[in-house]
Scaffold this motif. Structure first.
Motif: not given
Length: 415
Positions: A226-244
Protein backbone atom coordinates in the motif's frame (compact mmCIF):
# COMPACT_ATOMS: atom_id res chain seq x y z
CA UNK A 1 26.03 2.65 6.13
CA UNK A 2 24.07 2.95 9.35
CA UNK A 3 24.36 6.72 9.78
CA UNK A 4 21.91 9.31 8.43
CA UNK A 5 22.28 13.08 8.44
CA UNK A 6 25.10 15.64 8.46
CA UNK A 7 24.32 18.17 11.19
CA UNK A 8 21.73 16.10 13.06
CA UNK A 9 23.32 12.66 12.81
CA UNK A 10 21.62 9.39 13.67
CA UNK A 11 23.45 6.07 13.90
CA UNK A 12 21.20 3.05 14.39
CA UNK A 13 22.26 -0.37 15.68
CA UNK A 14 20.82 -3.83 16.29
CA UNK A 15 19.38 -6.86 14.52
CA UNK A 16 15.91 -8.32 14.66
CA UNK A 17 16.71 -10.93 17.33
CA UNK A 18 19.67 -9.47 19.25
CA UNK A 19 19.52 -8.21 22.85
CA UNK A 20 18.58 -4.62 22.02
CA UNK A 21 18.12 -2.12 19.22
CA UNK A 22 18.48 1.64 19.26
CA UNK A 23 20.53 4.59 18.11
CA UNK A 24 22.97 7.35 18.97
CA UNK A 25 21.84 10.87 18.03
CA UNK A 26 24.47 13.59 17.66
CA UNK A 27 23.74 17.26 17.10
CA UNK A 28 20.67 17.62 19.31
CA UNK A 29 20.46 21.28 20.39
CA UNK A 30 21.27 21.77 24.10
CA UNK A 31 18.75 23.14 26.55
CA UNK A 32 15.64 21.32 25.32
CA UNK A 33 13.48 19.46 27.82
CA UNK A 34 13.49 15.78 26.87
CA UNK A 35 12.44 12.57 28.62
CA UNK A 36 11.34 9.12 27.51
CA UNK A 37 7.74 10.42 27.64
CA UNK A 38 8.51 12.61 24.61
CA UNK A 39 9.67 9.60 22.59
CA UNK A 40 7.48 6.71 23.74
CA UNK A 41 4.23 7.70 21.95
CA UNK A 42 5.82 7.24 18.53
CA UNK A 43 7.48 4.02 19.64
CA UNK A 44 4.10 2.69 20.72
CA UNK A 45 2.55 3.62 17.38
CA UNK A 46 5.29 1.65 15.60
CA UNK A 47 5.33 -1.39 17.89
CA UNK A 48 4.12 -4.84 16.77
CA UNK A 49 1.04 -6.58 18.11
CA UNK A 50 -1.31 -3.60 17.74
CA UNK A 51 -4.18 -5.49 16.13
CA UNK A 52 -5.32 -8.67 14.46
CA UNK A 53 -3.89 -7.49 11.12
CA UNK A 54 -0.34 -6.89 12.38
CA UNK A 55 2.36 -9.30 13.50
CA UNK A 56 1.56 -10.99 16.84
CA UNK A 57 5.14 -10.50 18.04
CA UNK A 58 4.65 -8.99 21.50
CA UNK A 59 7.23 -6.26 22.07
CA UNK A 60 6.56 -3.30 24.38
CA UNK A 61 9.33 -1.26 22.73
CA UNK A 62 10.07 0.74 25.88
CA UNK A 63 12.69 3.35 25.09
CA UNK A 64 15.45 4.24 27.56
CA UNK A 65 17.62 7.37 27.35
CA UNK A 66 21.17 6.27 28.19
CA UNK A 67 23.10 9.54 27.80
CA UNK A 68 22.99 13.13 26.59
CA UNK A 69 20.46 14.49 29.10
CA UNK A 70 20.54 15.54 32.74
CA UNK A 71 17.52 16.40 34.88
CA UNK A 72 15.38 16.01 31.76
CA UNK A 73 17.30 18.57 29.67
CA UNK A 74 19.51 17.93 26.62
CA UNK A 75 23.20 18.65 27.15
CA UNK A 76 24.26 18.97 23.52
CA UNK A 77 26.26 15.75 23.77
CA UNK A 78 25.30 12.52 21.94
CA UNK A 79 22.04 10.96 23.09
CA UNK A 80 21.98 7.16 23.25
CA UNK A 81 18.58 5.47 23.05
CA UNK A 82 17.98 1.78 23.76
CA UNK A 83 15.04 -0.60 23.39
CA UNK A 84 15.38 -4.17 24.67
CA UNK A 85 14.15 -7.03 22.51
CA UNK A 86 11.93 -9.00 24.84
CA UNK A 87 10.05 -11.41 22.60
CA UNK A 88 12.59 -12.94 20.22
CA UNK A 89 11.82 -16.40 18.89
CA UNK A 90 14.95 -17.58 17.14
CA UNK A 91 13.53 -21.09 17.09
CA UNK A 92 11.16 -19.99 14.29
CA UNK A 93 14.23 -19.74 12.06
CA UNK A 94 16.44 -22.50 13.48
CA UNK A 95 15.06 -25.43 11.54
CA UNK A 96 16.69 -27.34 8.71
CA UNK A 97 14.33 -26.11 6.02
CA UNK A 98 14.75 -22.43 6.87
CA UNK A 99 18.55 -22.83 7.04
CA UNK A 100 18.68 -24.29 3.54
CA UNK A 101 16.81 -21.60 1.65
CA UNK A 102 17.27 -17.88 1.05
CA UNK A 103 13.74 -16.57 1.57
CA UNK A 104 12.14 -15.14 -1.60
CA UNK A 105 12.34 -11.32 -1.80
CA UNK A 106 14.22 -11.17 1.52
CA UNK A 107 17.77 -9.94 2.05
CA UNK A 108 19.20 -13.34 3.03
CA UNK A 109 20.97 -13.90 -0.26
CA UNK A 110 22.12 -10.34 -0.90
CA UNK A 111 23.51 -9.91 2.64
CA UNK A 112 25.42 -13.18 2.22
CA UNK A 113 26.78 -12.03 -1.15
CA UNK A 114 27.85 -8.67 0.31
CA UNK A 115 29.27 -9.64 3.71
CA UNK A 116 29.96 -13.37 3.40
CA UNK A 117 27.87 -13.93 6.53
CA UNK A 118 24.32 -13.14 7.62
CA UNK A 119 22.18 -13.16 10.75
CA UNK A 120 20.98 -16.68 11.49
CA UNK A 121 17.47 -15.59 12.45
CA UNK A 122 15.01 -12.95 11.30
CA UNK A 123 16.08 -10.33 8.81
CA UNK A 124 19.10 -9.05 10.74
CA UNK A 125 19.71 -5.41 9.85
CA UNK A 126 17.16 -5.61 7.03
CA UNK A 127 14.40 -6.31 9.57
CA UNK A 128 11.89 -3.59 10.43
CA UNK A 129 13.22 -3.83 14.02
CA UNK A 130 16.05 -1.57 12.80
CA UNK A 131 13.56 1.27 12.35
CA UNK A 132 13.11 1.56 16.12
CA UNK A 133 16.21 3.76 16.27
CA UNK A 134 14.89 5.94 13.46
CA UNK A 135 11.56 6.49 15.18
CA UNK A 136 13.21 7.31 18.51
CA UNK A 137 15.56 9.84 16.89
CA UNK A 138 12.73 11.25 14.79
CA UNK A 139 10.69 11.94 17.92
CA UNK A 140 13.53 14.10 19.27
CA UNK A 141 13.82 15.95 15.95
CA UNK A 142 10.06 16.49 15.85
CA UNK A 143 10.00 18.04 19.30
CA UNK A 144 12.65 20.59 18.37
CA UNK A 145 10.96 21.40 15.05
CA UNK A 146 7.62 21.85 16.78
CA UNK A 147 8.97 24.06 19.57
CA UNK A 148 11.28 26.17 17.40
CA UNK A 149 9.21 26.51 14.22
CA UNK A 150 5.74 25.08 14.76
CA UNK A 151 6.42 22.32 12.22
CA UNK A 152 3.73 19.63 12.02
CA UNK A 153 4.35 16.24 10.40
CA UNK A 154 1.45 13.85 9.84
CA UNK A 155 1.42 10.62 7.83
CA UNK A 156 -1.54 8.39 7.04
CA UNK A 157 -2.54 5.44 4.87
CA UNK A 158 -4.02 6.35 1.47
CA UNK A 159 -4.16 2.94 -0.18
CA UNK A 160 -3.94 -0.78 0.51
CA UNK A 161 -3.86 -2.98 -2.55
CA UNK A 162 -6.55 -1.66 -4.89
CA UNK A 163 -8.48 0.16 -2.15
CA UNK A 164 -7.84 3.93 -2.25
CA UNK A 165 -8.72 6.89 -0.07
CA UNK A 166 -8.57 9.14 -3.16
CA UNK A 167 -8.69 6.95 -6.27
CA UNK A 168 -7.36 8.59 -9.45
CA UNK A 169 -10.06 9.75 -11.85
CA UNK A 170 -10.04 11.31 -15.35
CA UNK A 171 -10.74 14.69 -13.71
CA UNK A 172 -8.07 14.20 -11.02
CA UNK A 173 -5.34 11.85 -12.27
CA UNK A 174 -3.23 13.26 -9.45
CA UNK A 175 -4.56 13.89 -5.95
CA UNK A 176 -2.81 17.30 -5.99
CA UNK A 177 -5.70 18.69 -8.05
CA UNK A 178 -8.39 17.11 -5.86
CA UNK A 179 -9.86 19.76 -3.49
CA UNK A 180 -10.86 17.11 -0.94
CA UNK A 181 -7.29 15.82 -0.73
CA UNK A 182 -5.81 19.31 -0.40
CA UNK A 183 -8.33 20.20 2.31
CA UNK A 184 -7.38 17.04 4.21
CA UNK A 185 -3.70 18.00 4.09
CA UNK A 186 -4.54 21.31 5.80
CA UNK A 187 -6.37 19.77 8.75
CA UNK A 188 -5.22 16.17 9.26
CA UNK A 189 -3.63 15.42 12.63
CA UNK A 190 -2.35 12.30 14.36
CA UNK A 191 -5.28 12.09 16.71
CA UNK A 192 -7.62 11.77 13.73
CA UNK A 193 -5.35 9.24 12.04
CA UNK A 194 -5.18 7.07 15.17
CA UNK A 195 -8.95 7.05 15.54
CA UNK A 196 -8.87 4.71 12.56
CA UNK A 197 -6.56 2.03 13.91
CA UNK A 198 -5.56 -0.51 12.77
CA UNK A 199 -5.23 0.86 9.23
CA UNK A 200 -4.59 4.56 10.02
CA UNK A 201 -6.62 5.80 7.07
CA UNK A 202 -8.58 8.93 8.10
CA UNK A 203 -11.91 7.78 6.67
CA UNK A 204 -14.17 5.19 8.27
CA UNK A 205 -15.49 3.67 5.04
CA UNK A 206 -12.07 3.43 3.40
CA UNK A 207 -10.59 2.05 6.61
CA UNK A 208 -13.16 -0.76 6.67
CA UNK A 209 -12.45 -1.70 3.06
CA UNK A 210 -8.68 -1.69 3.65
CA UNK A 211 -8.93 -3.65 6.89
CA UNK A 212 -11.12 -6.30 5.26
CA UNK A 213 -8.65 -6.59 2.38
CA UNK A 214 -5.67 -7.05 4.72
CA UNK A 215 -7.59 -9.66 6.72
CA UNK A 216 -8.44 -11.49 3.51
CA UNK A 217 -4.76 -11.76 2.55
CA UNK A 218 -3.81 -12.71 6.11
CA UNK A 219 -6.32 -15.56 6.09
CA UNK A 220 -4.85 -16.76 2.81
CA UNK A 221 -1.38 -16.75 4.39
CA UNK A 222 -0.49 -14.04 1.90
CA UNK A 223 0.39 -10.33 2.07
CA UNK A 224 -0.43 -7.01 0.40
CA UNK A 225 1.21 -3.59 0.02
CA UNK A 226 0.00 0.00 0.00
CA UNK A 227 0.87 3.69 0.15
CA UNK A 228 1.56 6.11 3.01
CA UNK A 229 1.05 9.84 2.40
CA UNK A 230 2.87 12.40 4.53
CA UNK A 231 2.37 16.16 4.90
CA UNK A 232 4.80 18.61 6.52
CA UNK A 233 3.15 21.89 7.52
CA UNK A 234 4.79 25.17 8.61
CA UNK A 235 8.13 24.10 7.16
CA UNK A 236 10.38 27.16 6.81
CA UNK A 237 11.21 28.27 3.29
CA UNK A 238 14.76 28.09 1.99
CA UNK A 239 15.57 24.51 3.05
CA UNK A 240 17.42 22.18 0.68
CA UNK A 241 20.96 22.07 -0.73
CA UNK A 242 21.02 22.15 -4.55
CA UNK A 243 22.18 20.61 -6.70
CA UNK A 244 22.59 17.08 -5.36
CA UNK A 245 21.02 17.41 -1.92
CA UNK A 246 17.76 19.02 -2.99
CA UNK A 247 15.11 18.72 -0.31
CA UNK A 248 12.96 16.31 -2.31
CA UNK A 249 16.07 14.25 -3.11
CA UNK A 250 16.88 13.95 0.59
CA UNK A 251 13.28 13.03 1.38
CA UNK A 252 13.39 10.37 -1.33
CA UNK A 253 16.70 9.08 0.08
CA UNK A 254 15.21 8.90 3.56
CA UNK A 255 11.97 7.23 2.55
CA UNK A 256 13.52 4.66 0.22
CA UNK A 257 15.90 3.63 3.01
CA UNK A 258 12.90 2.35 5.00
CA UNK A 259 12.50 -1.44 4.68
CA UNK A 260 9.92 -2.63 2.12
CA UNK A 261 9.71 0.70 0.24
CA UNK A 262 9.47 0.58 -3.54
CA UNK A 263 8.46 4.05 -4.64
CA UNK A 264 8.45 7.76 -3.81
CA UNK A 265 6.58 10.64 -5.41
CA UNK A 266 6.22 14.24 -4.27
CA UNK A 267 3.50 16.78 -5.04
CA UNK A 268 1.62 15.84 -8.20
CA UNK A 269 3.91 12.84 -8.64
CA UNK A 270 3.40 10.52 -11.58
CA UNK A 271 -0.19 11.68 -12.04
CA UNK A 272 1.15 15.16 -12.78
CA UNK A 273 2.51 13.84 -16.06
CA UNK A 274 -1.08 13.60 -17.30
CA UNK A 275 -1.98 17.29 -16.92
CA UNK A 276 -0.71 20.23 -19.05
CA UNK A 277 1.68 22.86 -17.77
CA UNK A 278 -1.11 25.43 -17.73
CA UNK A 279 -2.80 23.34 -15.03
CA UNK A 280 0.33 22.09 -13.32
CA UNK A 281 2.14 25.41 -12.80
CA UNK A 282 1.82 26.99 -9.33
CA UNK A 283 1.23 30.77 -9.69
CA UNK A 284 2.56 32.96 -6.88
CA UNK A 285 0.25 35.03 -4.68
CA UNK A 286 0.80 37.24 -1.65
CA UNK A 287 0.93 35.25 1.60
CA UNK A 288 -1.92 36.11 3.95
CA UNK A 289 0.13 35.12 7.02
CA UNK A 290 3.27 37.04 6.08
CA UNK A 291 5.12 38.01 9.26
CA UNK A 292 8.57 37.98 10.80
CA UNK A 293 10.37 34.90 9.64
CA UNK A 294 7.54 33.92 7.26
CA UNK A 295 7.66 34.11 3.44
CA UNK A 296 5.99 37.07 1.72
CA UNK A 297 4.75 34.93 -1.14
CA UNK A 298 2.99 31.62 -1.44
CA UNK A 299 1.49 29.66 -4.32
CA UNK A 300 -2.13 29.55 -5.43
CA UNK A 301 -1.88 25.81 -6.10
CA UNK A 302 0.65 23.30 -4.78
CA UNK A 303 1.40 20.75 -7.47
CA UNK A 304 5.08 21.23 -6.60
CA UNK A 305 4.48 19.72 -3.18
CA UNK A 306 6.02 22.66 -1.32
CA UNK A 307 9.43 22.39 -3.00
CA UNK A 308 10.70 24.25 -6.06
CA UNK A 309 14.23 24.04 -7.41
CA UNK A 310 15.00 21.63 -4.60
CA UNK A 311 14.23 24.32 -1.99
CA UNK A 312 11.19 24.56 0.29
CA UNK A 313 8.89 27.45 -0.61
CA UNK A 314 6.87 27.62 2.62
CA UNK A 315 3.83 25.75 1.31
CA UNK A 316 2.92 22.36 2.80
CA UNK A 317 5.27 19.59 1.67
CA UNK A 318 3.51 16.36 0.82
CA UNK A 319 4.61 13.08 -0.71
CA UNK A 320 3.70 9.41 -1.10
CA UNK A 321 5.74 6.34 -0.15
CA UNK A 322 4.92 2.95 -1.68
CA UNK A 323 5.41 -0.22 0.39
CA UNK A 324 5.57 -3.66 -1.17
CA UNK A 325 3.76 -6.72 0.22
CA UNK A 326 5.76 -8.24 3.10
CA UNK A 327 8.08 -10.93 1.76
CA UNK A 328 7.40 -13.56 4.43
CA UNK A 329 4.16 -15.41 3.76
CA UNK A 330 2.80 -18.68 5.05
CA UNK A 331 2.26 -20.21 1.63
CA UNK A 332 4.64 -22.80 0.22
CA UNK A 333 6.86 -21.26 -2.47
CA UNK A 334 8.96 -23.00 -5.08
CA UNK A 335 12.53 -21.69 -4.94
CA UNK A 336 16.12 -22.97 -4.68
CA UNK A 337 18.50 -23.66 -1.82
CA UNK A 338 21.82 -21.94 -1.21
CA UNK A 339 23.32 -24.97 -2.97
CA UNK A 340 21.18 -24.27 -6.07
CA UNK A 341 18.85 -27.24 -5.62
CA UNK A 342 15.16 -26.77 -6.37
CA UNK A 343 12.75 -27.19 -3.50
CA UNK A 344 9.76 -25.79 -1.62
CA UNK A 345 9.96 -23.33 1.26
CA UNK A 346 7.15 -22.69 3.70
CA UNK A 347 8.38 -19.82 5.87
CA UNK A 348 7.79 -19.66 9.61
CA UNK A 349 7.72 -16.70 12.00
CA UNK A 350 5.43 -13.83 13.00
CA UNK A 351 5.00 -11.20 10.32
CA UNK A 352 2.66 -8.45 9.18
CA UNK A 353 0.29 -9.25 6.28
CA UNK A 354 0.62 -5.51 5.45
CA UNK A 355 3.30 -3.19 6.82
CA UNK A 356 1.58 0.05 5.85
CA UNK A 357 -0.25 0.84 9.15
CA UNK A 358 2.93 0.45 11.23
CA UNK A 359 5.01 2.33 8.65
CA UNK A 360 3.15 5.59 9.35
CA UNK A 361 5.32 6.72 12.33
CA UNK A 362 8.47 5.57 10.51
CA UNK A 363 7.68 7.85 7.58
CA UNK A 364 7.03 10.72 10.00
CA UNK A 365 10.34 10.08 11.75
CA UNK A 366 12.41 10.07 8.57
CA UNK A 367 10.67 13.25 7.39
CA UNK A 368 11.60 14.94 10.67
CA UNK A 369 15.24 13.86 10.34
CA UNK A 370 15.47 15.35 6.85
CA UNK A 371 13.85 18.65 7.83
CA UNK A 372 15.93 19.21 10.97
CA UNK A 373 19.17 18.42 9.15
CA UNK A 374 18.26 20.79 6.30
CA UNK A 375 17.19 23.44 8.79
CA UNK A 376 20.50 23.30 10.65
CA UNK A 377 22.41 23.64 7.38
CA UNK A 378 20.39 26.69 6.41
CA UNK A 379 20.68 28.31 9.84
CA UNK A 380 24.47 27.90 9.70
CA UNK A 381 24.51 29.63 6.31
CA UNK A 382 22.31 32.48 7.55
CA UNK A 383 24.36 33.01 10.68
CA UNK A 384 27.51 33.31 8.57
CA UNK A 385 25.75 35.72 6.20
CA UNK A 386 24.47 37.86 9.08
CA UNK A 387 28.05 38.77 10.03
CA UNK A 388 28.60 40.50 6.69
CA UNK A 389 27.55 44.09 5.83
CA UNK A 390 24.03 44.05 4.34
CA UNK A 391 23.69 44.32 0.58
CA UNK A 392 21.77 47.41 -0.56
CA UNK A 393 21.22 46.76 -4.26
CA UNK A 394 19.51 43.35 -4.20
CA UNK A 395 16.18 41.94 -3.13
CA UNK A 396 16.30 42.22 0.69
CA UNK A 397 17.60 38.87 1.81
CA UNK A 398 16.35 39.45 5.33
CA UNK A 399 12.75 39.18 4.13
CA UNK A 400 13.11 35.44 3.63
CA UNK A 401 15.12 34.51 6.70
CA UNK A 402 14.23 31.13 8.14
CA UNK A 403 12.73 31.18 11.58
CA UNK A 404 14.76 33.15 14.10
CA UNK A 405 13.23 36.64 14.43
CA UNK A 406 16.18 37.94 16.48
CA UNK A 407 18.56 36.93 13.71
CA UNK A 408 16.28 38.60 11.17
CA UNK A 409 16.28 41.84 13.19
CA UNK A 410 20.06 41.81 13.42
CA UNK A 411 20.38 41.31 9.68
CA UNK A 412 17.88 44.10 8.96
CA UNK A 413 19.80 46.53 11.17
CA UNK A 414 23.12 45.47 9.70
CA UNK A 415 24.50 44.47 13.10
Amino acid sequence: MSTFGTHFRVHTYGESHCLSVGCIVDGVPPGMELTEADIQPQMTRRRPGQSAITTPRNEKDRVEIQSGTEFGVTLGSPIALRVMNENQRKQDYGNKTMDLYPRPSHADWTYLEKYGVKASSGGGRSSARETIGRVAAGAIAEKYLRLAHGVEIVAFTTSVGNEFLFPPTPSHPTASTNPDFLKLLDVIDRETVDKHIPVRCPDAAATKRMEDLIAEYRDRHDSIGGVVTCVIRNCPSGLGEPCFDKLEAMLAHAMLSIPATKGFEIGSGFGGCQVPGSVHNDPFIKATDSAAGRPRLTTKTNNSGGIQGGISNGAPIYFNVAFKPPATIGQAQTTVTYDEEEGVLEAKGRHDPCVVPRAVPIVEAMAALVIIDSLMAQQARQTARSLLPPLKATIPAEKTVVGNSKLQEEMTNGS
